[in-house]
Design a protein around this motif. Sequence first.
Motif, mmCIF file in Angstrom:
data_model
loop_
_atom_site.group_PDB
_atom_site.id
_atom_site.type_symbol
_atom_site.label_atom_id
_atom_site.label_comp_id
_atom_site.label_asym_id
_atom_site.label_seq_id
_atom_site.Cartn_x
_atom_site.Cartn_y
_atom_site.Cartn_z
ATOM 1 N N GLN A 95 31.987 43.534 26.170
ATOM 2 C CA GLN A 95 33.081 43.803 27.082
ATOM 3 C C GLN A 95 33.260 42.684 28.107
ATOM 4 O O GLN A 95 32.959 42.832 29.282
ATOM 5 C CB GLN A 95 32.852 45.143 27.795
ATOM 6 C CG GLN A 95 34.123 45.664 28.439
ATOM 7 C CD GLN A 95 33.885 46.943 29.204
ATOM 8 O OE1 GLN A 95 32.786 47.223 29.624
ATOM 9 N NE2 GLN A 95 34.921 47.707 29.379
ATOM 10 N N HIS A 127 35.762 41.588 29.623
ATOM 11 C CA HIS A 127 36.731 41.938 30.647
ATOM 12 C C HIS A 127 37.859 40.945 30.812
ATOM 13 O O HIS A 127 38.764 41.143 31.594
ATOM 14 C CB HIS A 127 36.058 42.176 32.002
ATOM 15 C CG HIS A 127 36.883 43.059 32.907
ATOM 16 N ND1 HIS A 127 37.916 42.568 33.664
ATOM 17 C CD2 HIS A 127 36.845 44.365 33.138
ATOM 18 C CE1 HIS A 127 38.475 43.553 34.346
ATOM 19 N NE2 HIS A 127 37.838 44.650 34.039
ATOM 20 N N ARG A 159 29.833 42.621 38.503
ATOM 21 C CA ARG A 159 29.548 43.593 37.449
ATOM 22 C C ARG A 159 28.135 44.138 37.500
ATOM 23 O O ARG A 159 27.718 44.864 36.594
ATOM 24 C CB ARG A 159 29.863 43.026 36.075
ATOM 25 C CG ARG A 159 31.322 42.599 35.980
ATOM 26 C CD ARG A 159 31.816 42.512 34.612
ATOM 27 N NE ARG A 159 31.852 43.855 34.058
ATOM 28 C CZ ARG A 159 32.498 44.170 32.953
ATOM 29 N NH1 ARG A 159 33.156 43.274 32.310
ATOM 30 N NH2 ARG A 159 32.472 45.384 32.500
ATOM 31 N N SER A 203 40.997 41.016 36.046
ATOM 32 C CA SER A 203 40.853 39.701 35.432
ATOM 33 C C SER A 203 41.979 38.831 35.949
ATOM 34 O O SER A 203 43.095 39.305 36.151
ATOM 35 C CB SER A 203 40.944 39.798 33.917
ATOM 36 O OG SER A 203 39.870 40.538 33.409
ATOM 37 N N TYR A 243 37.659 36.513 37.212
ATOM 38 C CA TYR A 243 37.331 37.931 37.421
ATOM 39 C C TYR A 243 37.084 38.183 38.903
ATOM 40 O O TYR A 243 36.448 37.389 39.576
ATOM 41 C CB TYR A 243 36.071 38.274 36.617
ATOM 42 C CG TYR A 243 35.586 39.679 36.788
ATOM 43 C CD1 TYR A 243 36.172 40.726 36.077
ATOM 44 C CD2 TYR A 243 34.551 39.986 37.649
ATOM 45 C CE1 TYR A 243 35.724 42.022 36.230
ATOM 46 C CE2 TYR A 243 34.103 41.279 37.812
ATOM 47 C CZ TYR A 243 34.688 42.296 37.091
ATOM 48 O OH TYR A 243 34.260 43.585 37.251
#
Length: 194
Positions: A2, A4, A72, A102, A120
């Motif tokens: 993932q 992102h 994250r 993003s 991000y």
Amino acid sequence: TQPHGRGLSYFDLVFAHYRAFRRAGVSVDIVPADSADLSGYRIVAAPGLMQLPDALPPAVQASGPLALYGPRTGARGPGFDIPLPLPPALADCNVTVTRVESLRPDMPEPLDGGGAISGYREHLETSDTPVLMANGDPVAVRSGTTLYNGAWLDDAGLDRLEGLHCNEAQVTTRALPHGVRIRETGSETFWFNH
């Protein structure tokens, strides 16, 4: 897993932090996230551990180094669910990620004072002390010995972030020329000209 956003990967995020420390002339050891004794270190950097091992924050606090957690951190549980309380859920920080996004590769967000967010960004709700801001909003915050950075930063932004962290941890930095790196051991210093 993932990423992102297009072109974003965990390896690239970690490697970007590694390169920033190395540009500053700081020697880096890579240790497992479940290391119990970190007492030989002044800084522990854990950029982007999506599944944060429960034992890591207490091990860092018990061992005494300054901690740097990246975007994250703790964003997913073992079942890939979004945990509650919301991430990063670090016991010694009052910071919550309220929204993530993003960024297009051609539209970085400038940091106040130099550097930029690229790729991000997390929007942070916090009462902790901001150390990096963008448009008046906190990007990286400090609480005691813990710094949480909620963005993927470009090289200039990472140089600022790692520089602030090294300064507080009393880790000597050097502005190395392009392609020059050093590695210090207990009794020797090795210079590399790539």
